[in-house]
Design a protein around this motif. Sequence first.
Motif, PDB file in Angstrom:
ATOM      1  N   ASN A  89      78.255  48.788  29.684  1.00  0.00           N
ATOM      2  CA  ASN A  89      76.914  48.543  30.216  1.00  0.00           C
ATOM      3  C   ASN A  89      76.163  47.453  29.458  1.00  0.00           C
ATOM      4  O   ASN A  89      74.941  47.357  29.553  1.00  0.00           O
ATOM      5  CB  ASN A  89      76.112  49.852  30.199  1.00  0.00           C
ATOM      6  N   ASP A  90      76.927  46.645  28.698  1.00  0.00           N
ATOM      7  CA  ASP A  90      76.348  45.510  27.972  1.00  0.00           C
ATOM      8  C   ASP A  90      75.195  45.957  27.075  1.00  0.00           C
ATOM      9  O   ASP A  90      74.129  45.331  27.027  1.00  0.00           O
ATOM     10  CB  ASP A  90      75.870  44.430  28.953  1.00  0.00           C
ATOM     11  N   ALA A  91      75.424  47.054  26.389  1.00  0.00           N
ATOM     12  CA  ALA A  91      74.414  47.594  25.464  1.00  0.00           C
ATOM     13  C   ALA A  91      75.056  47.789  24.095  1.00  0.00           C
ATOM     14  O   ALA A  91      76.256  47.543  23.909  1.00  0.00           O
ATOM     15  CB  ALA A  91      73.873  48.920  25.987  1.00  0.00           C
ATOM     16  N   GLU A  92      74.269  48.215  23.130  1.00  0.00           N
ATOM     17  CA  GLU A  92      74.800  48.512  21.807  1.00  0.00           C
ATOM     18  C   GLU A  92      74.092  49.718  21.238  1.00  0.00           C
ATOM     19  O   GLU A  92      72.972  50.046  21.634  1.00  0.00           O
ATOM     20  CB  GLU A  92      74.645  47.312  20.871  1.00  0.00           C
ATOM     21  N   MET A  93      74.771  50.394  20.330  1.00  0.00           N
ATOM     22  CA  MET A  93      74.208  51.616  19.774  1.00  0.00           C
ATOM     23  C   MET A  93      72.895  51.342  19.041  1.00  0.00           C
ATOM     24  O   MET A  93      72.024  52.207  18.973  1.00  0.00           O
ATOM     25  CB  MET A  93      75.214  52.269  18.821  1.00  0.00           C
ATOM     26  N   LEU A  95      84.393  63.098  17.254  1.00  0.00           N
ATOM     27  CA  LEU A  95      84.746  61.678  17.236  1.00  0.00           C
ATOM     28  C   LEU A  95      85.067  61.169  18.637  1.00  0.00           C
ATOM     29  O   LEU A  95      84.807  59.997  18.954  1.00  0.00           O
ATOM     30  CB  LEU A  95      85.927  61.439  16.292  1.00  0.00           C
ATOM     31  N   ALA A  96      85.611  62.028  19.487  1.00  0.00           N
ATOM     32  CA  ALA A  96      85.889  61.630  20.870  1.00  0.00           C
ATOM     33  C   ALA A  96      84.604  61.312  21.620  1.00  0.00           C
ATOM     34  O   ALA A  96      84.564  60.395  22.450  1.00  0.00           O
ATOM     35  CB  ALA A  96      86.657  62.740  21.584  1.00  0.00           C
ATOM     36  N   ARG A  97      83.539  62.072  21.340  1.00  0.00           N
ATOM     37  CA  ARG A  97      82.256  61.785  21.992  1.00  0.00           C
ATOM     38  C   ARG A  97      81.662  60.479  21.461  1.00  0.00           C
ATOM     39  O   ARG A  97      81.044  59.720  22.210  1.00  0.00           O
ATOM     40  CB  ARG A  97      81.266  62.940  21.785  1.00  0.00           C
ATOM     41  N   ILE A  98      81.826  60.197  20.168  1.00  0.00           N
ATOM     42  CA  ILE A  98      81.375  58.918  19.609  1.00  0.00           C
ATOM     43  C   ILE A  98      82.110  57.765  20.275  1.00  0.00           C
ATOM     44  O   ILE A  98      81.509  56.758  20.680  1.00  0.00           O
ATOM     45  CB  ILE A  98      81.603  58.884  18.086  1.00  0.00           C
ATOM     46  N   ALA A  99      83.437  57.908  20.436  1.00  0.00           N
ATOM     47  CA  ALA A  99      84.240  56.861  21.070  1.00  0.00           C
ATOM     48  C   ALA A  99      83.810  56.654  22.521  1.00  0.00           C
ATOM     49  O   ALA A  99      83.766  55.518  23.016  1.00  0.00           O
ATOM     50  CB  ALA A  99      85.719  57.231  20.991  1.00  0.00           C
ATOM     51  N   ILE A 142      69.791  52.088  13.534  1.00  0.00           N
ATOM     52  CA  ILE A 142      70.257  53.390  14.004  1.00  0.00           C
ATOM     53  C   ILE A 142      70.958  54.150  12.878  1.00  0.00           C
ATOM     54  O   ILE A 142      70.942  55.382  12.834  1.00  0.00           O
ATOM     55  CB  ILE A 142      71.185  53.242  15.233  1.00  0.00           C
ATOM     56  N   LEU A 143      71.568  53.424  11.935  1.00  0.00           N
ATOM     57  CA  LEU A 143      72.216  54.091  10.799  1.00  0.00           C
ATOM     58  C   LEU A 143      71.189  54.880   9.990  1.00  0.00           C
ATOM     59  O   LEU A 143      71.407  56.034   9.629  1.00  0.00           O
ATOM     60  CB  LEU A 143      72.910  53.061   9.909  1.00  0.00           C
ATOM     61  N   ILE A 165      73.294  60.218  15.964  1.00  0.00           N
ATOM     62  CA  ILE A 165      74.073  60.629  14.795  1.00  0.00           C
ATOM     63  C   ILE A 165      75.067  59.533  14.427  1.00  0.00           C
ATOM     64  O   ILE A 165      75.836  59.678  13.483  1.00  0.00           O
ATOM     65  CB  ILE A 165      74.822  61.963  15.016  1.00  0.00           C
ATOM     66  N   TYR A 166      75.050  58.434  15.206  1.00  0.00           N
ATOM     67  CA  TYR A 166      75.985  57.337  14.980  1.00  0.00           C
ATOM     68  C   TYR A 166      75.749  56.733  13.597  1.00  0.00           C
ATOM     69  O   TYR A 166      74.634  56.344  13.259  1.00  0.00           O
ATOM     70  CB  TYR A 166      75.801  56.268  16.060  1.00  0.00           C
ATOM     71  N   GLY A 167      76.794  56.667  12.809  1.00  0.00           N
ATOM     72  CA  GLY A 167      76.672  56.191  11.435  1.00  0.00           C
ATOM     73  C   GLY A 167      76.505  57.317  10.445  1.00  0.00           C
ATOM     74  O   GLY A 167      76.564  57.101   9.228  1.00  0.00           O
ATOM     75  N   ALA A 168      76.290  58.540  10.967  1.00  0.00           N
ATOM     76  CA  ALA A 168      76.191  59.727  10.102  1.00  0.00           C
ATOM     77  C   ALA A 168      77.174  60.803  10.545  1.00  0.00           C
ATOM     78  O   ALA A 168      77.199  61.887   9.975  1.00  0.00           O
ATOM     79  CB  ALA A 168      74.762  60.281  10.138  1.00  0.00           C
TER      80      ALA A 168
END
Length: 511
Positions: free
Chosen positions: A347-351, A334-338, A367-368, A313-316
């Motif tokens: 962990n050297d990753a990205e969404m 928003l706390a869960r997104i953060a 992902i958006l 749901i990141y970006g939405a």
Amino acid sequence: MKPISPIIRLNPVDDVVIARRQLISGTVLEEEGGLKVVGLIPAGHKMATRAIAAGEPVKRYGQIIGTASQAIEPGQHVHTHNLAMAEFSRAHTFGADFKPVDYVESPATFMGIVRPDGRVATRNYIGVLTSVNCSATAARAIADYFRRDIHPEALADFPNVDGIVALTHGLGCAVDSLGEPLQMLRRTLAGYAKHPNFAAVLVVGLGCETNQISGLMEAHDLKEGEYFHTFTIQSTGGTAKTVALGIEKIKKMLPAANAVVREPVPAKHLTLGLQCGGSDGYSGITANPALGAAVDMLVRHGGTAILSETPEIYGAEHLLTRRAVSPEVGEKLLARIAWWEEYCAKNDAEMNNNPSAGNKAGGLTTILEKSLGAVAKGGTTNLVDVYKYAETVTAKGFVFMDTPGYDPISATGQVAGGANMICFTTGRGSAYGCAPSPSLKLATNTALWQRQEEDMDINCGEIADGLATPQEIGARFFQMILDTASGKKTKSELHGYGQDEFVPWHIGVYT
């Protein structure tokens, strides 16, 4: 009859349209003012409708899905070669789209199983849970004794029992005894132990593991009883004795488990876990909106639906906060997104590691874009609460649960939270099932339905084909939900899916 357009425009401000079928270079699209296709556009993929400069944002669904990584000409294919992930500021308004729920006067019913304590089940299993991976083989041997495919005589006298399932995992030891990973595992196991779709439960351990059964029971108020038994391999005297004890205990519990009678109950007793896997360019156009329409109907009938997969749901998420019933609920989301942003950074990753290879082959680029289509599964009603992974869902209506995007882990958390059915959209053809909660699969396109109908429960490709609306398919699917809750088997149940798809989320390190 007017020929159906070869493209789908989702919003007047969009910079792209979606190909209904493969478009050949030179094809002229009268719907877009005589726009000519440049190159090959695969079915479900995006085509630019205007010139887009490098670095310029690109919109689909009326929302930004990324920026052009190079100049794009009108009519060209828009995908990973020329569209990149882009962070942008989003206004997280709380409650702007809140609206009172128009509850129906006479809620729909289904034929459910009412437990002695009032909980309502859609299925009637006996479960064998494990505290640690070390007891998985013994637990599986106990359940295998009752398998209808290889030992049909074992349950021949108990037709009302859907089966004996062993839900095993690879966790339970070498973790901090006071840390969040163990708390999460215990929350998951307790949710299954208390699930109404289990008439009875065994918990089998090794004996020396970090996840002591006594600690699990104390933390979640579980008590031994006539239909809840625990034991360990070490205390029982070995593997063979443990398997024999488990078989004997289940034999004693079978008569009572079989003595259930289905009766009409209101739809408010339904809790759906919403999933999408193997998504494609059609997901946000067909199956997800159709499922969203069914969710809106369920909420109006008093039921509950759980949207999950936080990275998807990141970006939405700004569209969901607008539906929050309060600023507190919006802030919880928003706390869960953060948390996920920090988790990925550590962990050297990205969404944008999501979408998967299959998603990209199906036409999803960032992902958006995937998230904007994914949130459609949640319909349009108010967001009434937000839960951590595997927390018990107590609210009625549309809620969110924080989970990874990996479907088996996500659905495991939803079932632990109380979902008594999973609704799973797919465009690539995910093969998935769940125990003890039945799983319905929605195909996003007709080609998938025709190729893999033995795994799909409904074809939402009719929407892209111009033969039905999301609301029409949603109403049809809502009836399928009621029928399934009443006992009708899903395709995945007929194939025997469910045991191996139990995958609790592990977030910690082993020591």
